[in-house]
Design a protein around this motif. Sequence first.
Motif, PDB file in Angstrom:
ATOM      1  N   VAL A  54      54.930  63.429 -49.043  1.00 41.45           N
ATOM      2  CA  VAL A  54      55.724  64.464 -49.116  1.00 41.45           C
ATOM      3  C   VAL A  54      54.731  65.725 -49.044  1.00 41.45           C
ATOM      4  N   ALA A  55      55.286  66.872 -48.292  1.00 35.39           N
ATOM      5  CA  ALA A  55      54.576  68.163 -48.235  1.00 35.39           C
ATOM      6  C   ALA A  55      53.942  68.856 -49.240  1.00 35.39           C
ATOM      7  N   PRO A  56      52.923  69.224 -49.289  1.00 35.73           N
ATOM      8  CA  PRO A  56      52.574  70.061 -50.456  1.00 35.73           C
ATOM      9  C   PRO A  56      53.386  71.071 -50.974  1.00 35.73           C
ATOM     10  N   GLY A  57      53.876  70.923 -52.250  1.00 34.02           N
ATOM     11  CA  GLY A  57      54.830  71.863 -52.972  1.00 34.02           C
ATOM     12  C   GLY A  57      56.315  71.466 -52.855  1.00 34.02           C
ATOM     13  N   ALA A  58      56.620  70.253 -52.015  1.00 38.02           N
ATOM     14  CA  ALA A  58      57.746  70.404 -51.683  1.00 38.02           C
ATOM     15  C   ALA A  58      58.309  69.167 -52.874  1.00 38.02           C
ATOM     16  N   ALA A  81      66.839  65.052 -50.329  1.00 38.02           N
ATOM     17  CA  ALA A  81      65.818  65.319 -49.067  1.00 38.02           C
ATOM     18  C   ALA A  81      64.602  65.866 -49.779  1.00 38.02           C
ATOM     19  N   VAL A  82      63.601  65.809 -48.882  1.00 34.12           N
ATOM     20  CA  VAL A  82      62.281  66.602 -49.281  1.00 34.12           C
ATOM     21  C   VAL A  82      61.543  66.816 -47.614  1.00 34.12           C
ATOM     22  N   ASP A  83      60.660  67.560 -47.636  1.00 30.40           N
ATOM     23  CA  ASP A  83      60.054  67.884 -46.818  1.00 30.40           C
ATOM     24  C   ASP A  83      58.662  67.161 -46.625  1.00 30.40           C
ATOM     25  N   VAL A  84      58.453  66.381 -45.583  1.00 28.64           N
ATOM     26  CA  VAL A  84      57.274  65.470 -45.354  1.00 28.64           C
ATOM     27  C   VAL A  84      56.384  65.991 -44.274  1.00 28.64           C
TER      28      VAL A  84
END
Length: 92
Positions: A54-58, A81-84
């Motif tokens: 997971v991308a930082p802060g996502a 959904a999440v940014d990775v």
Amino acid sequence: MKTLTAQMASDGGPWRLYVVVYGESEWPTVRFESGPVPTGADRREALAALGFEVAPGAKWAWIEDSQKPFDDSTPVVLIAAVDVRELEGAGA
């Protein structure tokens, strides 16, 4: 570092977690065969197995849809959904 989107979906059956990679015919995917909604730890482990984190802060965001678009009388499909991003040293 480039970010991608990971999604997790279920229409009442097994959960699938996949990373959306545009231009590819097959996306990195993990299937959770049974049980409740995969925990945050389950999802983190699955992403790591695919070479992502997971991308930082996502944060995971959840929406629901209908199996048939615009027909709310059909079963619900849950989508998260999440940014990775790729794990350092991973060749996804």
